[in-house]
Design an enzyme around this catalytic site. Structure first.
Site, short mmCIF file in Angstrom:
data_model
loop_
_atom_site.label_atom_id
_atom_site.label_comp_id
_atom_site.label_asym_id
_atom_site.label_seq_id
_atom_site.Cartn_x
_atom_site.Cartn_y
_atom_site.Cartn_z
N GLU A 79 -9.67 -5.22 4.49
CA GLU A 79 -9.42 -4.04 3.84
C GLU A 79 -8.11 -4.25 2.76
OE1 GLU A 79 -11.10 -0.32 2.53
OE2 GLU A 79 -11.82 -1.95 4.05
N ASP A 83 -2.00 -5.54 3.25
CA ASP A 83 -2.23 -5.58 4.64
C ASP A 83 -3.22 -7.09 4.94
OD1 ASP A 83 -1.00 -3.72 5.50
OD2 ASP A 83 -2.50 -2.33 5.60
N ARG A 109 -4.36 -3.54 13.17
CA ARG A 109 -5.65 -3.62 12.87
C ARG A 109 -5.92 -5.14 13.27
NH1 ARG A 109 -4.53 -0.09 8.71
NH2 ARG A 109 -5.26 2.01 9.25
N HIS A 154 -5.07 -12.12 13.10
CA HIS A 154 -5.27 -12.88 14.13
C HIS A 154 -4.46 -12.82 15.48
CE1 HIS A 154 -9.00 -14.97 12.52
NE2 HIS A 154 -8.25 -15.06 11.50
N TYR A 194 0.94 -6.16 12.78
CA TYR A 194 -0.08 -5.46 12.36
C TYR A 194 -1.04 -4.99 13.36
CZ TYR A 194 -3.66 -4.16 8.78
OH TYR A 194 -4.34 -3.44 7.92
N GLU A 226 0.97 -1.24 -0.06
CA GLU A 226 0.06 0.07 -0.06
C GLU A 226 0.71 1.28 -0.01
OE1 GLU A 226 -2.51 -2.92 2.48
OE2 GLU A 226 -0.35 -2.52 2.45
N ASP A 274 -5.95 -8.28 6.18
CA ASP A 274 -7.29 -7.94 6.57
C ASP A 274 -8.11 -7.95 5.59
OD1 ASP A 274 -6.76 -5.56 5.99
OD2 ASP A 274 -6.85 -4.61 7.78
#
Length: 858
Positions: free
Chosen positions: A84, A80, A296, A341, A294, A7, A82
């Protein structure tokens, strides 16, 4: 040879260090496509088909990736881990389809930390894009779009001044408004306690609280007033006291689990004073630099190798006694965790915060994460809690002393969790006390208390409550809390969230006309359905179809509502809070200004709301929407500050807030001089001197040394300024208006005049951050509305919590990319509008020409 896409440029830079020359690492700069901000981008009539648009600034990033794919056959999407991140990877494959022809391979990799081991392991285990996660993203994006683009216009039409209503933001706003209404209707209840200072036979003093009176256990409100408290004091004074029992019990305190997104935001708010947005921004930088995992996540599990590394570091730093016999395991309570997780933890347990070379906000946040992570694997703290019961021989009076001693600090050596409010835990250390010994009375002190209203939410407690209710997810907490503040629905004052008038009105409107869609259970259930889509258990289009069918019916029901009906309904709904009972029993809606009209809810042109008299314009009485004390008369009362030159100087409150006024309105003087209080000035601090300072503006500083024309200082629409002729120069602070001298004023005016003559570029930057990937230097500047980053023709304001000294090159690049994308969208819209006007003009001209020809023939 392969092209790796992430990103951000910061993430690309870190990963590039771990991959060899066979890989080309490029940044997508976030999402490359989005739904255009116009009606019709989601089509419910055709299976919720979505029309995506590539952002203008993203086109060059896509071109760079496409160019690299000409010589490389593999595209590795390393966004990432997740929902998103999965969506960004999906968008990239869709946007790059022309470049992904036969022979090209697309693979997806994820890693929870940007370390060499994590990255190389991920590269060895590529997979396909997880379509279930993508569908969950599509469902969430479509839901938010459909609610925003269908509910917001209803708000604009029926509630003038209101802004958009987001799906989850509206529910979050309801939490804050309802808490404020609880506070406003709260009535404090008086109660008393009695504490005695006692002494052992050896003269050591300790405190004990009265718990038994008249042979009966005291409840909280049994001593309801001073008289009852004084009788209790007499009952203790008239009796001898003896220690009935001493009970000591060992106790343990276990450490908290490592951080997940919500708990990190809560602790950063409590201990560092950082808002959710600032916390996530700092965490993002730490993650991209490879320092933490990470950020989030709703997981609290820790990788086995990380657990062993933490235990080794604890043993090295504090000794073997601080390492428990077996590793601590924490169970994730989330029903269906869809984010990364693992917990938020350092990637290297031995890397202490003092060794980090990062901005101060990042270092402080890392310190919090590092300590919490190590503490989560440390031994329990061991305590000894003691309860001493003291009583009179007749057992009519009883007192209790409590205390605790830490016998082994364990994890408390490094970390103790903060609290949102004062706790009740008593940590006083007691002297040696033996059962049966007398207790000498040294002093007996009654103390008055009042029950307290529930506290306003902080960002930390709001996120905690949202998590408890199942509203939102780790990746959305920060944006939800930030959005309701940016829309001016909520303001933050001393760390607490207070609803604005607009926020109250929006909540009242939605609760009355769209109640189902701001219900906590309904929103939580919808979040669970999105999680079920992620797990592949539900069809995303079926979920949207059920929602849309009921939602459109609710929208249709409001079509014929008139604004007056809406205001009447909201007025009725908020009546208990807008018009609380008066002490004298009179009608709370009777206007205190004229004594004849009735009070009702009105909306101002600015979008705010106020209470006004039905006899307007004969009676101009107004007051704010909510009385802080719950007493309307008290809130509405004007305050006389003093007399100046025979004129009374008043502090008043109008529909636009507090102001000071000289004298009262009369037939000869219908508009007496008045001045609004500047932002940040507390009405409670206003006195005559400060009021006169405002009423005497503009302040004359003196004649300009060059032409003799007067220089003035004043407060205008855009804040404080100095003025000379037609030249205006902003002042940094309101107080400067009253203190600035001639030399400084002339200097500011000269600088402004130079910029006005084309010398704007001469303004010196505060900092230079470095080169932009497309060439040119990125600078930090100080502007009229605060600091901003500048590159080429793009100026991007620094967000709240980011200072000119702390902003990094990576942050600046993202801000510039976001601003460029918005700028490009506006330009596109402007061009389309211009094209439509041009077409319409040509069409009109043709029609006129045809009509002229027809007349000529006749």
């Amino acid at each position: 040879m392969a092209v790796v896409v992430v990103e951000s440029p910061a993430k690309a830079k870190t990963i590039n260090k771990y991959l060899g020359s066979d890989f080309t690492v490029l940044a997508s700069y976030g999402h490359v496509r989005d739904l255009p901000a116009k009606d019709g981008s989601v089509d419910p009539e055709h299976g919720f088909e979505m029309k995506w648009e590539v952002a203008p600034d993203s086109k060059k990033h896509l071109r760079a990736i496409a160019e690299a794919l000409k010589s490389d056959d593999t595209l590795i999407l390393a966004t990432d881990p997740d929902r998103e991140g999965e969506a960004i990877s999906w968008h990239l494959t869709e946007a790059l389809k022309p470049s992904l022809k036969k022979g090209k391979t697309v693979r997806r990799v994820t890693f929870n930390a940007i370390t060499k081991t994590a990255v190389t392991d991920a590269m060895a285990r590529p997979r396909d894009i997880d379509q279930a996660l993508v569908e969950a993203y599509l469902a969430r994006r479509a839901l938010d779009y459909l609610v925003g683009f269908n509910l917001s216009p209803v708000l604009w039409r029926k509630l003038p001044g209101a802004r958009s209503a987001g799906r989850v933001q509206s529910v979050c706003l309801r939490l804050i408004v309802e808490r404020e209404m609880e506070i406003e209707t709260f009535r404090a209840q008086e109660y008393w306690t009695v504490t005695a200072t006692l002494a052992t036979p050896r003269g050591q003093e300790y405190q004990a609280r009265l718990t038994v009176l008249g042979g009966r256990k005291l409840e909280r409100f049994d001593l309801a007033n001073q008289t009852a408290a004084e009788l209790a004091v007499q009952a203790i004074q008239s009796r001898d006291l003896r220690v009935a029992s001493v009970e000591s019990k060992p106790a343990t305190r276990n450490p908290w689990p490592p951080f997940m997104t919500s708990t990190l935001q809560q602790e950063a708010s409590r201990k560092l004073g950082m808002g959710a947005k600032a916390t996530m921004s700092a965490a993002q930088r730490l993650y991209e630099a490879g320092y933490i995992t990470y950020m989030r996540t709703d997981g609290i599990d820790m990788a086995p190798e990380a657990v062993h590394a933490a235990r080794d570091e604890i043993r090295r730093r504090f000794g073997a006694e601080y390492v428990p016999d077996s590793p601590r395991m924490y169970k994730n309570k989330a029903k269906n965790a869809q984010e990364a997780h693992e917990c938020i933890r350092p990637t290297d347990m031995s890397l202490s915060p003092d060794k980090l070379k990062v901005a101060e906000d990042q270092r402080r946040l890392y310190d919090l994460i590092w300590k919490r992570t190590l503490a989560s694997q440390m031994a329990s703290a061991r305590l000894e809690r003691t309860v001493v019961e003291i009583e009179s021989p007749d057992r009519e009076v009883g007192l209790r002393a409590t205390g605790q001693v830490i016998t082994f600090d364990g994890f408390l050596k490094i970390y103790d969790e903060g609290r949102d409010d004062d706790g009740d835990e008593d940590s006083a250390r007691l002297p040696q006390i033996a059962a049966g010994e007398p207790a000498e009375k040294r002093a007996i002190q009654p103390e008055q208390h009042f029950t307290q209203p529930p506290p306003r939410y902080t960002e930390a407690t709001l996120v905690k409550r949202m998590e408890e209710l199942g509203i939102g997810r780790p990746s959305t907490y920060a944006s939800i809390v930030t959005t309701i503040q940016e829309r001016d629905y909520v303001r933050k004052e001393k760390g607490r969230l207070i609803p604005q008038d607009k926020g109250r009105l929006v909540t009242a409107f939605l609760t009355n006309f769209f109640r189902r869609y701001v219900e906590y259970d309904f929103t939580a259930d919808l979040e669970n359905q999105l999680d079920e889509i992620s797990a592949g258990h539900l069809n995303w289009r079926e979920v949207l179809d059920r929602f849309w069918r009921d939602f459109t019916a609710a929208i249709a029901e409001t079509a014929d509502l008139r604004i007056s009906e809406v205001l009447e309904k909201i007025d009725e709904f908020l009546a208990p809070h807008l018009y609380p009972p008066r002490e004298d029993g009179s009608d709370p809606r009777l206007c205190p200004g004229c004594g004849k009209g009735r009070l009702s809810l009105r909306t101002a042109r600015s979008g705010g709301a106020f209470i006004g008299c039905s006899n307007y314009p004969e009676c101009r009485y107004t007051r704010p929407l909510s009385a802080p004390s719950g007493d309307e008369t008290e809130a509405a009362a004007d305050r006389l500050l003093g007399v100046d030159g025979g004129d009374e100087i008043w502090l008043k409150t109008g529909r636009f807030g507090p102001y000071v006024q000289r004298g009262e309105a009369t037939e000869d003087n219908p508009k007496p001089p008045r001045a609004s209080l500047p932002k940040g000035w507390d009405p409670a601090d206003m006195d005559l001197e400060r009021a006169l300072m405002l009423l005497n503006l503009p302040r004359q500083i003196g004649p300009h040394p060059e032409d003799g024309e007067m220089i003035e200082a004043a407060i205008g629409r855009y804040g404080p300024y100095v003025k000379h002729g037609r030249t205006y120069a902003n002042l940094p602070d309101v107080e400067d208006v009253f203190t600035i001298g001639m030399n400084r004023a002339v200097e500011l005016l000269a600088e402004k005049a130079a910029r006005g003559r084309g010398g704007r570029g001469a303004q010196a930057p505060l900092r230079e951050l470095g080169e932009h990937p497309d060439g040119g230097v990125i600078q930090v500047m100080n502007g009229r509305y605060g600091p901003y980053v500048k590159w080429d023709k793009i100026n991007a304001t620094l967000p709240a919590g980011v200072t000119p000294d702390s902003v990094t090159l990576e942050q600046a690049l993202e801000l510039i990319a976001e601003k460029a994308a918005k700028k490009g969208t506006r330009k596109t819209a402007t061009r389309k509008t211009a094209a439509k006007k041009k077409t319409a003009t040509k069409s009109t001209a043709k029609k006129k020409a045809s009509a002229t020809k027809a007349k000529a023939k006749e």
